[in-house]
Design an enzyme around this catalytic site. Structure first.
Site, mmCIF file in Angstrom:
data_model
loop_
_atom_site.group_PDB
_atom_site.id
_atom_site.type_symbol
_atom_site.label_atom_id
_atom_site.label_comp_id
_atom_site.label_asym_id
_atom_site.label_seq_id
_atom_site.Cartn_x
_atom_site.Cartn_y
_atom_site.Cartn_z
ATOM 1 N N HIS A 19 50.639 42.122 41.041
ATOM 2 C CA HIS A 19 51.338 42.557 39.988
ATOM 3 C C HIS A 19 51.203 44.150 39.866
ATOM 4 C CE1 HIS A 19 47.887 42.842 37.152
ATOM 5 N NE2 HIS A 19 47.877 41.742 37.274
ATOM 6 N N HIS A 22 47.537 45.633 40.504
ATOM 7 C CA HIS A 22 47.146 45.584 41.840
ATOM 8 C C HIS A 22 47.934 46.909 42.599
ATOM 9 C CE1 HIS A 22 47.035 41.295 40.561
ATOM 10 N NE2 HIS A 22 45.787 41.675 40.449
ATOM 11 N N CYS A 127 31.526 31.984 34.299
ATOM 12 C CA CYS A 127 33.101 32.213 33.876
ATOM 13 C C CYS A 127 33.933 32.336 35.336
ATOM 14 C CB CYS A 127 33.432 33.401 33.095
ATOM 15 S SG CYS A 127 35.323 33.750 33.025
ATOM 16 N N CYS A 130 36.125 35.377 35.796
ATOM 17 C CA CYS A 130 35.401 36.420 36.479
ATOM 18 C C CYS A 130 34.739 36.209 37.580
ATOM 19 C CB CYS A 130 34.536 36.951 35.503
ATOM 20 S SG CYS A 130 35.233 37.222 33.751
ATOM 21 N N CYS A 144 34.409 34.060 27.638
ATOM 22 C CA CYS A 144 34.061 35.174 28.129
ATOM 23 C C CYS A 144 34.876 36.283 27.559
ATOM 24 C CB CYS A 144 34.294 35.218 29.812
ATOM 25 S SG CYS A 144 35.928 35.990 30.402
ATOM 26 N N HIS A 147 38.513 37.467 29.981
ATOM 27 C CA HIS A 147 39.794 36.343 29.832
ATOM 28 C C HIS A 147 39.776 35.643 28.664
ATOM 29 C CE1 HIS A 147 38.742 37.373 34.138
ATOM 30 N NE2 HIS A 147 39.778 37.435 34.281
ATOM 31 N N LYS A 293 49.114 43.397 26.945
ATOM 32 C CA LYS A 293 48.026 43.191 28.069
ATOM 33 C C LYS A 293 48.965 42.515 29.114
ATOM 34 C CE LYS A 293 43.984 40.701 28.980
ATOM 35 N NZ LYS A 293 43.973 39.838 30.094
ATOM 36 N N LYS A 296 49.530 37.332 33.785
ATOM 37 C CA LYS A 296 50.401 36.072 34.535
ATOM 38 C C LYS A 296 50.623 34.638 33.765
ATOM 39 C CE LYS A 296 49.461 37.364 38.997
ATOM 40 N NZ LYS A 296 48.230 37.333 39.839
HETATM 41 N N1 MSP Z 1 38.284 39.834 44.089
HETATM 42 C C1 MSP Z 1 38.025 40.776 43.119
HETATM 43 C C2 MSP Z 1 37.559 42.139 43.894
HETATM 44 C C3 MSP Z 1 36.643 42.142 44.730
HETATM 45 S S1 MSP Z 1 36.155 43.513 45.226
HETATM 46 C C4 MSP Z 1 35.058 43.568 46.627
HETATM 47 C C5 MSP Z 1 38.765 41.096 41.804
HETATM 48 N N2 MSP Z 1 39.976 40.831 42.292
HETATM 49 S S2 MSP Z 1 41.321 41.067 41.360
HETATM 50 O O1 MSP Z 1 42.465 40.473 41.814
HETATM 51 O O2 MSP Z 1 41.039 40.601 39.922
HETATM 52 O O3 MSP Z 1 41.541 42.467 41.076
HETATM 53 C C6 MSP Z 1 41.033 43.400 40.095
HETATM 54 C C7 MSP Z 1 41.399 44.981 40.466
HETATM 55 O O4 MSP Z 1 43.004 44.631 40.125
HETATM 56 C C8 MSP Z 1 41.252 45.632 39.369
HETATM 57 O O5 MSP Z 1 39.682 46.273 39.599
HETATM 58 C C9 MSP Z 1 42.202 46.796 39.456
HETATM 59 O O6 MSP Z 1 41.901 47.291 40.557
HETATM 60 C C10 MSP Z 1 43.408 45.671 39.602
HETATM 61 N N3 MSP Z 1 44.109 45.715 38.250
HETATM 62 C C11 MSP Z 1 44.481 44.273 37.829
HETATM 63 N N4 MSP Z 1 44.911 44.357 36.622
HETATM 64 C C12 MSP Z 1 45.272 45.629 36.580
HETATM 65 C C13 MSP Z 1 45.807 46.320 35.266
HETATM 66 N N5 MSP Z 1 46.369 45.619 34.415
HETATM 67 N N6 MSP Z 1 45.767 47.792 35.252
HETATM 68 C C14 MSP Z 1 45.060 48.282 36.185
HETATM 69 N N7 MSP Z 1 44.665 47.782 37.297
HETATM 70 C C15 MSP Z 1 44.470 46.490 37.322
HETATM 71 O O7 MSP Z 1 38.441 41.377 40.878
#
Ligand code: MSP
Length: 480
Positions: A19, A22, A127, A130, A144, A147, A293, A296
């Protein structure tokens, strides 16, 4: 010697489609990589997916698939999203890649041989959402805090990594200037002050992971596995020259949610493995969508394609980096995307390019010193980039574009068609386009084609060469 710049995104969990959250991190990394490339750095941009662990295993079970088949069908979603957003990475790493498994095992063995891993028993909360261990005091009603999901009680044999042994050194590193923005340091330092516990780094009852090289009955904890991707991605085992050229990473980019892992845990692993520490760990804020927020489960999310559909690709890229101060939280508001598109892109920059190119087509231009450029501080722009303050780059460039429009109005250039004034405006537009190119590559390319210059940083200080210029097509269609 050419300077290098190695920059990474987090590797995302492929438990669903990507989304805008990311996308934002990946775009920020793309912008920075493009900027350093423009500056002549030898850059390497790594992104990818984090495929092991309980979270992915559970998500695959829900779909009745084995984990590998489950993630395989989601990877194209990530790759095509990044392609649609015009993101140009150097490698897309998957933690299921064969070379990655070898690197994780190599690092585990190194740390084990050093005496930093021991067998014990973990008793505590976990969790899965996380993929993190929690202490009782940090939970909210057994959920947690991130989430708000029920945590699970674990009681099992596990290998521990001696994180506590590195506490002082980790603290020192976190006190230095590695963490960006500076205000995020305190959260990390306060947690370190509570004392670092050794970290459970293996699971006995989880098959979907990389086996420990010294005990095949255990798989590696997903965060240990995931962080190591930053070594694999540049050839830690298979391409030592490349690794030595790029390591340490110049910047790990992410949101604030995973800063702890990228500082405390990652620094601990690197210290034990006797590898250099990354130069910057950069945590941006979180996006909400229409004030809520992004989630999904509740359906409150927006895909990269939907974001592009509002006002176009470069407009989406522009919104994301102008509507949120890097480091702070921000909100995606679809009406505001349109409004900014109309006022800041179509009326300001788009109009400037149209007016100036059309006047030059009629009257031509005459080279002279560009006085308008005094209103733009290029050093300041470079500092903004160096400080990861991407919104400030856009603020300054668009303020300058406003100045250029004002210049036309104040001098009535549209009436006088003064060739020297037109030259200064064209040369200013060149500068705007070069600085904007990491953010809005297609728009900058279009401007460069109209005014006949090449996009590279050196061209900012070189006067625009005189050439035949034709009226440009509208850069941004106005939206109703
Ligand atoms: N797999 C781990 C990361 C491992 S890195 C060695 C993870 N993955 S995640 O799919 O949950 O991605 C988290 C990251 O996605 C956040 O740190 C950020 O970069 C991005 N974001 C996810 N949702 C977000 C928002 N709502 N706003 C901004 N960034 C966001 O954690």
């Amino acid at each position: 010697m050419t300077k290098k710049f190695y920059i990474t995104t987090p590797i995302y969990y492929p438990n669903g489609i990507p989304h805008i959250g990311h996308a934002y991190t990946t775009l920020a990394t793309d912008i920075l990589a493009r900027y350093y490339k423009l500056q002549g750095y030898d850059t390497f941009f790594l992104t990818g997916t984090d495929e092991h662990g309980k979270k992915i295993e559970e998500a695959s079970q829900e779909k009745g698939l084995n984990p590998k088949d489950f993630v395989d069908q989601l990877i194209p979603e990530f790759k095509s999203a990044w392609e649609k957003l015009n993101i140009k990475y150097d490698r897309f790493i998957r933690t299921s890649d064969v070379d990655h498994q070898a690197v994780v095992q190599n690092i585990l063995q190194k740390v084990y041989d050093k005496g930093d891993i021991y067998l014990g028993k973990y008793e505590g909360w976990y969790c899965t959402a996380c993929e993190a261990y929690y202490q009782e005091k940090d939970l909210e009603n057994k959920c947690c805090p991130v989430h708000k999901k029920q945590v699970e009680w674990l009681e099992e044999e596990t290998y521990f990594f001696k994180l506590s042994k590195y506490q002082n050194k980790i603290k020192e590193l976190c006190e230095s200037d590695i963490i960006v923005p500076v205000f995020r340091k305190d959260e990390i330092l306060n947690r370190i002050k509570e004392g670092l516990k050794d970290l459970s780094i293996s699971r006995k009852n989880l098959k979907w992971g990389i086996p420990l090289p010294f005990d095949e009955n255990h798989t590696c904890y997903v965060w240990f596995d995931a962080l190591t991707n930053y070594l694999t991605g540049i050839g830690y085992l298979e391409n030592k020259d490349n690794f030595n050229k790029y390591w340490p990473a110049d910047a790990h980019i992410m949101a604030k949610d995973i800063l702890w892992f990228h500082t405390v845990i990652w620094f601990g692993i690197l210290l034990s493995a006797e590898l250099e520490i990354p130069k910057k760990v950069v945590a941006h804020g979180y996006w909400t969508l229409e004030g809520e927020k992004i989630s999904k489960t509740t359906g409150n999310y927006i895909t990269p394609q939907e974001m592009i559909d509002i006002a176009g690709l470069d407009s989406a890229r522009y919104y994301l980096f102008s509507a949120m101060a890097f480091g702070q939280d921000g909100d995606i508001n679809k009406n505001l995307v349109k409004e900014k598109h109309n006022t800041e892109l179509a009326n300001n920059l788009g109009n400037l390019v149209m007016r100036v190119s059309s006047l030059i087509e009629k009257s031509g231009l005459e080279q002279c010193e560009n006085k308008i450029l005094e209103k733009l501080d290029i050093n300041k722009i470079q500092n903004h980039f160096a400080n990861f303050e991407l919104h400030k780059v856009l603020e300054d460039v668009f303020a300058f574009s406003t100045e250029c429009n004002k210049f036309i109005d104040e001098n009535a250039t549209w009436k006088t068609k003064n060739k020297q004034e037109l030259y200064q405006l064209a040369d200013s537009i060149k500068t705007i386009a070069i600085i904007l190119s990491p953010f809005m590559p297609d728009t900058s390319d279009n401007i460069a084609k109209t005014f006949n210059f090449e996009i590279n940083w050196e061209n900012i200080s070189k006067p625009l060469e005189i050439s035949e210029i034709k009226k440009s097509q509208p850069l941004f269609a106005k939206l109703l």
